[in-house]
Design a protein around this motif. Sequence first.
Motif, PDB file in Angstrom:
ATOM      1  N   MET A   1      -3.142  -6.815  13.980  1.00  0.00           N
ATOM      2  CA  MET A   1      -3.081  -7.482  12.677  1.00  0.00           C
ATOM      3  C   MET A   1      -3.067  -6.444  11.564  1.00  0.00           C
ATOM      4  N   LEU A   2      -2.093  -6.535  10.659  1.00  0.00           N
ATOM      5  CA  LEU A   2      -1.978  -5.602   9.548  1.00  0.00           C
ATOM      6  C   LEU A   2      -2.626  -6.196   8.297  1.00  0.00           C
ATOM      7  N   ILE A   3      -3.550  -5.431   7.727  1.00  0.00           N
ATOM      8  CA  ILE A   3      -4.243  -5.852   6.517  1.00  0.00           C
ATOM      9  C   ILE A   3      -3.846  -4.919   5.374  1.00  0.00           C
ATOM     10  N   LEU A   4      -3.459  -5.506   4.254  1.00  0.00           N
ATOM     11  CA  LEU A   4      -3.180  -4.729   3.052  1.00  0.00           C
ATOM     12  C   LEU A   4      -4.461  -4.673   2.225  1.00  0.00           C
ATOM     13  N   VAL A   5      -4.942  -3.452   1.973  1.00  0.00           N
ATOM     14  CA  VAL A   5      -6.167  -3.262   1.186  1.00  0.00           C
ATOM     15  C   VAL A   5      -5.776  -2.791  -0.204  1.00  0.00           C
TER      16      VAL A   5
ATOM     17  N   GLY B   1      -7.174  -0.971 -10.468  1.00  0.00           N
ATOM     18  CA  GLY B   1      -7.890  -0.464 -11.627  1.00  0.00           C
ATOM     19  C   GLY B   1      -7.184  -0.866 -12.899  1.00  0.00           C
ATOM     20  N   SER B   2      -7.728  -0.436 -14.039  1.00  0.00           N
ATOM     21  CA  SER B   2      -7.154  -0.863 -15.322  1.00  0.00           C
ATOM     22  C   SER B   2      -5.727  -0.363 -15.509  1.00  0.00           C
ATOM     23  N   SER B   3      -5.420   0.835 -15.016  1.00  0.00           N
ATOM     24  CA  SER B   3      -4.052   1.365 -15.131  1.00  0.00           C
ATOM     25  C   SER B   3      -3.601   1.993 -13.820  1.00  0.00           C
ATOM     26  N   SER B   4      -4.214   1.566 -12.722  1.00  0.00           N
ATOM     27  CA  SER B   4      -3.883   2.157 -11.425  1.00  0.00           C
ATOM     28  C   SER B   4      -3.972   1.103 -10.327  1.00  0.00           C
ATOM     29  N   LEU B   5      -3.418   1.451  -9.165  1.00  0.00           N
ATOM     30  CA  LEU B   5      -3.469   0.569  -8.008  1.00  0.00           C
ATOM     31  C   LEU B   5      -3.490   1.438  -6.755  1.00  0.00           C
ATOM     32  N   LYS B   6      -4.613   1.430  -6.044  1.00  0.00           N
ATOM     33  CA  LYS B   6      -4.702   2.124  -4.761  1.00  0.00           C
ATOM     34  C   LYS B   6      -4.443   1.109  -3.651  1.00  0.00           C
ATOM     35  N   TYR B   7      -3.791   1.562  -2.583  1.00  0.00           N
ATOM     36  CA  TYR B   7      -3.498   0.631  -1.490  1.00  0.00           C
ATOM     37  C   TYR B   7      -3.470   1.360  -0.150  1.00  0.00           C
ATOM     38  N   GLN B   8      -3.762   0.605   0.902  1.00  0.00           N
ATOM     39  CA  GLN B   8      -3.586   1.068   2.277  1.00  0.00           C
ATOM     40  C   GLN B   8      -3.120  -0.123   3.113  1.00  0.00           C
ATOM     41  N   LEU B   9      -2.241   0.160   4.067  1.00  0.00           N
ATOM     42  CA  LEU B   9      -1.839  -0.837   5.051  1.00  0.00           C
ATOM     43  C   LEU B   9      -2.437  -0.395   6.383  1.00  0.00           C
ATOM     44  N   ILE B  10      -3.353  -1.208   6.910  1.00  0.00           N
ATOM     45  CA  ILE B  10      -4.174  -0.790   8.048  1.00  0.00           C
ATOM     46  C   ILE B  10      -4.001  -1.748   9.222  1.00  0.00           C
ATOM     47  N   ASN B  11      -3.789  -1.176  10.414  1.00  0.00           N
ATOM     48  CA  ASN B  11      -3.861  -1.933  11.658  1.00  0.00           C
ATOM     49  C   ASN B  11      -5.329  -1.946  12.077  1.00  0.00           C
TER      50      ASN B  11
ATOM     51  N   GLN C   1      10.446   2.595   5.416  1.00  0.00           N
ATOM     52  CA  GLN C   1       9.972   1.378   6.073  1.00  0.00           C
ATOM     53  C   GLN C   1       8.833   1.643   7.055  1.00  0.00           C
ATOM     54  N   VAL C   2       7.748   0.869   6.905  1.00  0.00           N
ATOM     55  CA  VAL C   2       6.682   0.857   7.909  1.00  0.00           C
ATOM     56  C   VAL C   2       6.511  -0.547   8.495  1.00  0.00           C
ATOM     57  N   ILE C   3       7.069  -1.545   7.793  1.00  0.00           N
ATOM     58  CA  ILE C   3       7.112  -2.909   8.328  1.00  0.00           C
ATOM     59  C   ILE C   3       8.505  -3.480   8.057  1.00  0.00           C
ATOM     60  N   ALA C   4       8.931  -4.390   8.904  1.00  0.00           N
ATOM     61  CA  ALA C   4      10.275  -4.967   8.762  1.00  0.00           C
ATOM     62  C   ALA C   4      10.357  -5.863   7.534  1.00  0.00           C
ATOM     63  N   ASN C   5       9.307  -6.648   7.311  1.00  0.00           N
ATOM     64  CA  ASN C   5       9.254  -7.510   6.130  1.00  0.00           C
ATOM     65  C   ASN C   5       7.795  -7.832   5.815  1.00  0.00           C
ATOM     66  N   ILE C   6       7.563  -8.402   4.655  1.00  0.00           N
ATOM     67  CA  ILE C   6       6.180  -8.606   4.197  1.00  0.00           C
ATOM     68  C   ILE C   6       5.448  -9.675   5.010  1.00  0.00           C
ATOM     69  N   ASP C   7       6.184 -10.433   5.830  1.00  0.00           N
ATOM     70  CA  ASP C   7       5.520 -11.419   6.687  1.00  0.00           C
ATOM     71  C   ASP C   7       4.593 -10.758   7.703  1.00  0.00           C
ATOM     72  N   GLU C   8       4.817  -9.459   7.971  1.00  0.00           N
ATOM     73  CA  GLU C   8       3.942  -8.741   8.913  1.00  0.00           C
ATOM     74  C   GLU C   8       2.557  -8.496   8.343  1.00  0.00           C
ATOM     75  N   ILE C   9       2.405  -8.605   7.026  1.00  0.00           N
ATOM     76  CA  ILE C   9       1.080  -8.477   6.407  1.00  0.00           C
ATOM     77  C   ILE C   9       0.325  -9.780   6.649  1.00  0.00           C
ATOM     78  N   ALA C  10      -0.782  -9.690   7.367  1.00  0.00           N
ATOM     79  CA  ALA C  10      -1.521 -10.901   7.737  1.00  0.00           C
ATOM     80  C   ALA C  10      -2.407 -11.399   6.604  1.00  0.00           C
ATOM     81  N   ALA C  11      -2.959 -10.457   5.817  1.00  0.00           N
ATOM     82  CA  ALA C  11      -3.892 -10.838   4.756  1.00  0.00           C
ATOM     83  C   ALA C  11      -4.080  -9.654   3.811  1.00  0.00           C
ATOM     84  N   VAL C  12      -4.680  -9.947   2.665  1.00  0.00           N
ATOM     85  CA  VAL C  12      -4.946  -8.908   1.670  1.00  0.00           C
ATOM     86  C   VAL C  12      -6.453  -8.840   1.405  1.00  0.00           C
TER      87      VAL C  12
END
Length: 396
Positions: free
Chosen positions: A1-5, A9-19, A76-87
């Motif tokens: 399951m892939l989770i987008l974390v 922030g006020s002028s920033s956005l940190k993210y990780q896509l984690i299995n 590309q690390v995922i084929a489409n955004i449907d692979e993201i299970a949750a945020v």
Amino acid sequence: MLILVLNAGSSSLKYQLINVQTAEVKASGLCERIGIDGVMKHEIAEHRKLQIDHPMPTHKEAIEFMLDILTHDDTQVIANIDEIAAVGHRVVHGGEYFNKSILINANVVKKIEELVPLAPLHNPAHILGIKICQELLPGKPNVAVFDTAFHQTMPEENYLYAVPHEDYTEHHLRKYGFHGTSHYYVSDQAIQMLDKKESKVIVCHLGNGSSICAVKDGKSIDTTMGLTPLEGLVMGTRSGDIDAGVIPYLMDKKGMDSNQMINYLNKKSGILGVSGISSDLREVIKAAKDGDHRSKICIEMMCNRIKKYICSYIGILGGVDAICFTAGIGENADLIREKSCANLEFLGIELDKKKNKKRESGNREINKDNSPVKIYVIPTNEEYVIAQDTYNLVKG
């Protein structure tokens, strides 16, 4: 399951896509200067690093661009955004409403909005990130993971301030604590290393923002940050503990209003204010080695404050099994670890200087072999905690 974390922030956005099952970080990045000109720093699991200039007038464009990068042919690390299970969303302040992570619905968003006065720089951006993800990823579960939740186990005598009680009941004036996901993760790792369920652990999360937490049997019983992240240790630009009488005194002397005073204590003080050189401790340590007096004093002040809290938390815990250092400074600055543990041998804290100076990845022990108290360096992993909590709630 892939989770987008996400950490908005006020002028920033940190993210990780984690299995979550493998703990693999498929991609990570940082969108900066949102609302100005926009810069994305993006890293793919195969250690491909990119820096991309891209217009990001709002957080919506930043999140849209991030999703495009994750699915674009070249990156590309995922084929489409449907692979993201949750945020999973990092939310700084959960107040007394939330003592654990929670699936987000309209009522949860409303409660986070009610807490904006307690975190005016953070919670509005988190709410924005949540609402944009609900729009761009319809049907995907969103989970809020709160910095304050881990500290909701503190006893009343440790979280109340010595002010009229109605200011707590009417205005929610109390200590909340922050860095909860980090303190949880590191203390849990320490408990596993100790192989001891009944344990007394002190976690020193030392970075640009710093806090210490006393953890008994896996639960937070006291921490250095308070109503806001300003209380406690000497930090990058924050003063930490200060006599409240300083505030009206300086406001009168310098003609400052309350907003200017808060800005002074949050953004112009701490390591930056004392050293006069930088909020980056690496530069201050270099200057101290070159003989700069203010930089030397800054380091001593910082370590004395850490040591003061370590000793006080040993008293509150009734002893200690392990002291843990984590985050940017805690994991990398051997000088700070050495000075923070110096002269504490009478408490059973015996640092091995050779082990302390070694540069190694992963969890490691830096105490002398016969030290009664373990001293650990444990890299924190707040994003994985957020991903894991998200996975558990969605799976459940």
